[in-house]
Design a protein around this motif. Structure first.
Motif: not given
Length: 483
Positions: A218, A380, A382, A385, A474, A476
């Motif tokens: 992540d 997920e 986190q 997305r 983070l 993605t």
């Protein structure tokens, strides 16, 4: 987590004072009185002492790095006016926040408190209870008080950068036994990477390794499960870092209306969670997928006014140009898309990026809630997305719930049965608040710090007088073409 815990937690990202055993909000108790003029406010030495004492206790609100000067002396018009302006500045910081989110972010339309502070100040001075009035301006719920206690405790421990989980210089490898494992486990549990049942012993076991690998992925770190300095940086926060986050969380709560609509939907974008409030009580909680860091979901106050069954999706130009242009007719046909009046339109069906239901909202940013065919993203940790809209877990079930509660269930069933895009207007709009809070309350009622996926704590912290913090952000890479 039990629903009652969620209801009074910062995970809910609400200021739900009536539901969380709060005292009545006194920020607007004098708003019905005739408005007064600033020159009508009179001060005395006792009131000045109360103001200075209250400002001296501002650390309880995480405001100790913000300067609030007390200017003027009582007894003359000029001095009284200066004191009034000083008091109003501090009162505004407690009642509405020391910063203006509309200036910190490109988009912020969530309703903020707007009490008549001048009238309230005048009444408090007449009654001789300035201190009590000021104390009652900040949020009065249990969550805010928990943040305050935590901030004061961390502040007393100083700003030393000592880590809760020390770096011993050698990476912690799978299968190793280490005294730091329980602390690592607790943080993984707090961040939702690990189930509480996995907490046992000092051995870095396979279940923990898989959790660390997910966390590493992540944050753009090689997912080898080895806990080195980079992984520890994500797991670890100094006391100063924690205090900074608590202060930011309190400021975000001060921005919020103390009496939100009793029936509403609150989405915590940072945590990827939705709460549905019905008549002042939590009726439902579920996961959501929100915007990735490059396509953040904005902080909006925007109502749902209709349900859309079997929606079509007109692909925005930005997605069309970046992700669809040049893919050819085979791609369009495979995804049930076609050109219409210069736009790519995806027809209703199971492959539609909006899924089988859209919750239409009123805003200028084309942000709404919807279903999705990409169900795997709800698993997920986190869940940042998407391209900015909010994807709701079991959206059909949620639409059924709203339709039933709003008395349009028959209309909704008929709309679904058509297989074509059909609109069901709600008899009343349901307010939605898209909020951002990186602190949640654990089952023990104590604040737990989660990730700051967009880095949105930084401008708030700076406004409160804290230095910036550079850490892992983070990353993605699993977003799809959907909104």
């Amino acid at each position: 987590m039990h629903r009652t815990v969620i209801a009074c937690s910062l995970l809910a990202l609400t200021v739900a004072l009536p539901a969380c055993h709060s005292k009545p909000d006194n920020t607007s108790q004098t708003t019905e009185a005739p408005p007064i003029n600033i020159d009508q406010v009179r001060w005395n030495d006792g009131a000045v002492r109360q103001l200075r004492d209250a400002i001296g206790r501002r650390a309880a609100h995480g405001l100790d790095r913000v300067r609030f000067a007390v200017d003027g002396q009582p007894g003359n018009a000029e001095g009284d006016r200066a004191l009034t302006q000083s008091a109003l500045r501090y009162a505004s910081a407690l009642a509405r926040g020391a910063s203006d989110p509309a200036k910190l972010y490109d988009v912020y339309t969530v309703t903020r408190p707007n009490p008549n502070l001048l009238n309230g100040l005048g009444a408090a001075l007449k009654e001789g209870h300035l201190d009590k009035w000021l104390d009652g301006l900040a949020p009065q719920d249990d969550g805010y008080r928990a943040l305050s206690r935590s901030y004061l405790a961390l502040r007393k421990q100083g700003s030393a950068p000592a880590s809760t989980i020390p770096d011993k210089g050698e990476p912690l490898k799978p299968g190793a036994t280490d005294a730091r494992v329980p602390a690592i486990t607790r943080q993984l549990v707090a961040s939702d990477y690990l189930d509480r049942s996995a907490v046992q012993g000092n051995t870095y076991n396979p279940t923990m390794v898989r959790a660390v690998q997910r966390m590493q992925a992540d944050y753009g770190i090689k997912p080898d499960g080895v806990i080195g300095a980079d992984a520890l940086e994500i797991l670890n926060l100094s006391d100063a870092d924690r205090a900074r986050t608590m202060a930011v969380a309190m400021e975000r709560l001060r921005w919020l209306d103390r009496s939100p609509a009793p029936t509403r939907i609150d989405v915590n974008v940072a945590a990827g969670r939705l709460l549905y409030w019905r008549d002042g009580k939590v009726a439902d909680s579920r996961k959501v997928v929100v915007g990735e860091p490059e396509n953040e979901t904005p902080q909006l106050g925007s109502p749902i006014y209709r349900l859309v069954a079997n929606p079509t999706w007109t692909v925005p130009r930005s997605i069309q140009n970046k992700e669809i242009a040049g893919k050819g007719s085979a791609y369009l046909e495979r995804n049930n898309m076609a050109w219409k009046d210069g736009w790519v339109v995806q027809q209703p069906g199971p492959k539609n990026s909006l899924g089988l239901v859209k919750f239409d909202m009123k805003n200028d940013h084309q942000i709404y809630l919807h279903d999705t065919p990409a169900k795997q993203l709800f698993q997920e940790v986190q869940r940042q997305r998407s391209h900015g809209c909010v994807r709701v877990e079991d959206a059909l079930g949620f639409a059924e719930m709203l339709a039933k509660d709003e008395g349009v269930l028959d209309e909704w069933h008929k709309a679904r049965a058509t297989g074509e895009e059909t609109f069901v207007k709600l008899p009343r709009e349901i307010p939605v608040r898209l909020l951002y809070q990186t602190v949640v309350l654990g089952e023990d009622g104590e604040p737990v710090i989660r990730s700051d996926p967009y880095g949105w704590n930084d401008p708030v912290a700076a406004a409160l007088g804290f230095s910036s913090r550079q850490g892992y952000r983070l990353r993605t890479s699993e977003s799809d073409v959907g909104p």
